[in-house]
Design a protein around this motif. Sequence first.
Motif, PDB file in Angstrom:
ATOM      1  N   HIS A 115       0.853  -1.188   0.000  1.00 30.23           N
ATOM      2  CA  HIS A 115       0.000   0.000   0.000  1.00 30.23           C
ATOM      3  C   HIS A 115       0.887   1.235   0.000  1.00 30.23           C
ATOM      4  O   HIS A 115       2.104   1.146   0.149  1.00 30.23           O
ATOM      5  CB  HIS A 115      -0.954   0.016   1.195  1.00 30.23           C
ATOM      6  CG  HIS A 115      -0.272   0.046   2.527  1.00 30.23           C
ATOM      7  ND1 HIS A 115       0.305  -1.077   3.096  1.00 30.23           N
ATOM      8  CD2 HIS A 115      -0.057   1.071   3.418  1.00 30.23           C
ATOM      9  CE1 HIS A 115       0.820  -0.753   4.266  1.00 30.23           C
ATOM     10  NE2 HIS A 115       0.617   0.544   4.474  1.00 30.23           N
ATOM     11  N   GLY A 116       0.279   2.400  -0.178  1.00 30.33           N
ATOM     12  CA  GLY A 116       1.028   3.630  -0.325  1.00 30.33           C
ATOM     13  C   GLY A 116       1.679   4.100   0.961  1.00 30.33           C
ATOM     14  O   GLY A 116       1.198   3.816   2.058  1.00 30.33           O
ATOM     15  N   VAL A 120       4.265  11.099  -2.115  1.00 30.74           N
ATOM     16  CA  VAL A 120       4.272  10.522  -3.465  1.00 30.74           C
ATOM     17  C   VAL A 120       5.538  10.867  -4.230  1.00 30.74           C
ATOM     18  O   VAL A 120       5.836  10.254  -5.244  1.00 30.74           O
ATOM     19  CB  VAL A 120       3.039  10.991  -4.272  1.00 30.74           C
ATOM     20  CG1 VAL A 120       1.767  10.534  -3.603  1.00 30.74           C
ATOM     21  CG2 VAL A 120       3.044  12.508  -4.428  1.00 30.74           C
ATOM     22  N   TYR A 128       3.550   4.160  -9.238  1.00 34.87           N
ATOM     23  CA  TYR A 128       2.213   3.624  -9.508  1.00 34.87           C
ATOM     24  C   TYR A 128       1.240   4.717  -9.093  1.00 34.87           C
ATOM     25  O   TYR A 128       1.641   5.861  -8.869  1.00 34.87           O
ATOM     26  CB  TYR A 128       1.991   2.301  -8.762  1.00 34.87           C
ATOM     27  CG  TYR A 128       1.854   2.420  -7.274  1.00 34.87           C
ATOM     28  CD1 TYR A 128       0.654   2.165  -6.634  1.00 34.87           C
ATOM     29  CD2 TYR A 128       2.940   2.803  -6.491  1.00 34.87           C
ATOM     30  CE1 TYR A 128       0.525   2.281  -5.258  1.00 34.87           C
ATOM     31  CE2 TYR A 128       2.824   2.919  -5.120  1.00 34.87           C
ATOM     32  CZ  TYR A 128       1.618   2.661  -4.510  1.00 34.87           C
ATOM     33  OH  TYR A 128       1.488   2.779  -3.149  1.00 34.87           O
ATOM     34  N   LEU A 129      -0.032   4.428  -9.026  1.00 36.13           N
ATOM     35  CA  LEU A 129      -1.030   5.468  -8.818  1.00 36.13           C
ATOM     36  C   LEU A 129      -0.788   6.311  -7.578  1.00 36.13           C
ATOM     37  O   LEU A 129      -1.071   7.502  -7.570  1.00 36.13           O
ATOM     38  CB  LEU A 129      -2.431   4.837  -8.724  1.00 36.13           C
ATOM     39  CG  LEU A 129      -3.100   4.441 -10.032  1.00 36.13           C
ATOM     40  CD1 LEU A 129      -4.445   3.795  -9.763  1.00 36.13           C
ATOM     41  CD2 LEU A 129      -3.282   5.640 -10.949  1.00 36.13           C
ATOM     42  N   PHE A 130      -0.249   5.701  -6.506  1.00 33.87           N
ATOM     43  CA  PHE A 130      -0.094   6.418  -5.247  1.00 33.87           C
ATOM     44  C   PHE A 130       1.316   6.944  -5.039  1.00 33.87           C
ATOM     45  O   PHE A 130       1.670   7.337  -3.943  1.00 33.87           O
ATOM     46  CB  PHE A 130      -0.498   5.522  -4.072  1.00 33.87           C
ATOM     47  CG  PHE A 130      -1.990   5.342  -3.918  1.00 33.87           C
ATOM     48  CD1 PHE A 130      -2.862   5.782  -4.899  1.00 33.87           C
ATOM     49  CD2 PHE A 130      -2.514   4.731  -2.795  1.00 33.87           C
ATOM     50  CE1 PHE A 130      -4.228   5.608  -4.777  1.00 33.87           C
ATOM     51  CE2 PHE A 130      -3.889   4.559  -2.655  1.00 33.87           C
ATOM     52  CZ  PHE A 130      -4.748   4.997  -3.648  1.00 33.87           C
ATOM     53  N   GLY A 131       2.135   6.938  -6.066  1.00 32.21           N
ATOM     54  CA  GLY A 131       3.480   7.479  -5.926  1.00 32.21           C
ATOM     55  C   GLY A 131       4.561   6.440  -6.110  1.00 32.21           C
ATOM     56  O   GLY A 131       4.447   5.533  -6.934  1.00 32.21           O
ATOM     57  N   ARG A 134       6.214   2.104  -1.495  1.00 28.97           N
ATOM     58  CA  ARG A 134       5.368   0.919  -1.351  1.00 28.97           C
ATOM     59  C   ARG A 134       5.640   0.288   0.014  1.00 28.97           C
ATOM     60  O   ARG A 134       6.728  -0.207   0.269  1.00 28.97           O
ATOM     61  CB  ARG A 134       5.651  -0.096  -2.456  1.00 28.97           C
ATOM     62  CG  ARG A 134       5.421   0.455  -3.857  1.00 28.97           C
ATOM     63  CD  ARG A 134       5.590  -0.616  -4.911  1.00 28.97           C
ATOM     64  NE  ARG A 134       5.374  -0.091  -6.247  1.00 28.97           N
ATOM     65  CZ  ARG A 134       5.226  -0.839  -7.332  1.00 28.97           C
ATOM     66  NH1 ARG A 134       5.302  -2.167  -7.236  1.00 28.97           N
ATOM     67  NH2 ARG A 134       5.025  -0.289  -8.515  1.00 28.97           N
ATOM     68  N   ASP A 139      -3.435  -2.326   2.658  1.00 27.85           N
ATOM     69  CA  ASP A 139      -3.760  -1.127   3.416  1.00 27.85           C
ATOM     70  C   ASP A 139      -4.347  -1.517   4.771  1.00 27.85           C
ATOM     71  O   ASP A 139      -5.311  -2.284   4.832  1.00 27.85           O
ATOM     72  CB  ASP A 139      -4.780  -0.298   2.626  1.00 27.85           C
ATOM     73  CG  ASP A 139      -5.256   0.919   3.398  1.00 27.85           C
ATOM     74  OD1 ASP A 139      -4.410   1.631   3.958  1.00 27.85           O
ATOM     75  OD2 ASP A 139      -6.480   1.139   3.441  1.00 27.85           O
ATOM     76  N   TYR A 145      -9.555   0.869  -3.189  1.00 28.26           N
ATOM     77  CA  TYR A 145      -8.571   1.450  -4.107  1.00 28.26           C
ATOM     78  C   TYR A 145      -7.153   1.498  -3.510  1.00 28.26           C
ATOM     79  O   TYR A 145      -6.238   1.952  -4.186  1.00 28.26           O
ATOM     80  CB  TYR A 145      -8.939   2.885  -4.529  1.00 28.26           C
ATOM     81  CG  TYR A 145     -10.207   3.031  -5.331  1.00 28.26           C
ATOM     82  CD1 TYR A 145     -10.196   2.955  -6.717  1.00 28.26           C
ATOM     83  CD2 TYR A 145     -11.416   3.256  -4.696  1.00 28.26           C
ATOM     84  CE1 TYR A 145     -11.359   3.109  -7.460  1.00 28.26           C
ATOM     85  CE2 TYR A 145     -12.593   3.402  -5.427  1.00 28.26           C
ATOM     86  CZ  TYR A 145     -12.566   3.332  -6.803  1.00 28.26           C
ATOM     87  OH  TYR A 145     -13.724   3.476  -7.531  1.00 28.26           O
ATOM     88  N   SER A 146      -6.939   1.055  -2.287  1.00 27.38           N
ATOM     89  CA  SER A 146      -5.682   1.341  -1.583  1.00 27.38           C
ATOM     90  C   SER A 146      -4.719   0.174  -1.444  1.00 27.38           C
ATOM     91  O   SER A 146      -3.613   0.365  -0.944  1.00 27.38           O
ATOM     92  CB  SER A 146      -6.000   1.903  -0.195  1.00 27.38           C
ATOM     93  OG  SER A 146      -6.751   3.093  -0.296  1.00 27.38           O
ATOM     94  N   GLN A 162      -5.395  -4.130  -8.228  1.00 32.67           N
ATOM     95  CA  GLN A 162      -5.878  -3.103  -7.315  1.00 32.67           C
ATOM     96  C   GLN A 162      -7.200  -3.550  -6.719  1.00 32.67           C
ATOM     97  O   GLN A 162      -8.139  -3.873  -7.443  1.00 32.67           O
ATOM     98  CB  GLN A 162      -6.053  -1.758  -8.036  1.00 32.67           C
ATOM     99  CG  GLN A 162      -6.514  -0.638  -7.115  1.00 32.67           C
ATOM    100  CD  GLN A 162      -6.706   0.682  -7.845  1.00 32.67           C
ATOM    101  OE1 GLN A 162      -6.970   0.705  -9.040  1.00 32.67           O
ATOM    102  NE2 GLN A 162      -6.583   1.786  -7.130  1.00 32.67           N
TER     103      GLN A 162
END
Length: 229
Positions: A115-116, A120, A128-131, A134, A139, A145-146, A162
């Motif tokens: 997870h993020g 970011v 990836y989408l969150f920066g 990792r 999450d 979405y996380s 995802q």
Amino acid sequence: MTIIETAHGVETKASRSQRADLKLEVIVIPVSDVDRAKIFYASLGWRLDADFASADGWRVVQFTPPGSACSVIFGKNVTSAVPGSAQGLYLVVSDLKAATQDLLARGVGVSEPFHGGGDVHAGTDEPYLFGRIRLNGADPKRGSYSSFASFRDPDGNGWLLQEVTTRLPGRIEAEDATFTSSSELAGALRRAAAAHGEHEKRTGGHDENWPDWYADYIVREQAGQPLPT
């Protein structure tokens, strides 16, 4: 035709009945060895839709992931992109653990869930989408979405899983709410059943109109609208 007043003047917007649908149905991925790629994507359990070739060296192979409205195509003379250059290809799943276990059972190398990590712009991981940061594990709050996992095909084209359990508002129009697989619908029914159980606790009795409540909950959840209570 709808008239819309904006800061820049008056604009017109076609009504939904007049709108031209634009359906994203195919993504082309670059590979160096078509037969090797075909074996790999078949091993994922994806549906083989086509394998066409001609005498001039052209060939196209199409696969569709389970429950997906979009397919992937690869072959010879179908793209000028460098093999392995397709990155950030997202596969949305309702249960990340089940999806990764399925890939592992098929002999596919897949990362641990991650997870993020907040900032970011920092970190050295592949973006990836969150920066770029990792953090190990799904999450902690299991927010929709996380949670992610990743894998690659033999050429290095990058795929991410995802986990999406509740859609953001506006993602799907309510009148267009659909399910692409029995497992997806089953998951929605289970969530509706759990929420309805809480609803009956609050009301203090059996709800004879539970089918209507279930239907309203499922459609609202998929469309990202406020859920019934």
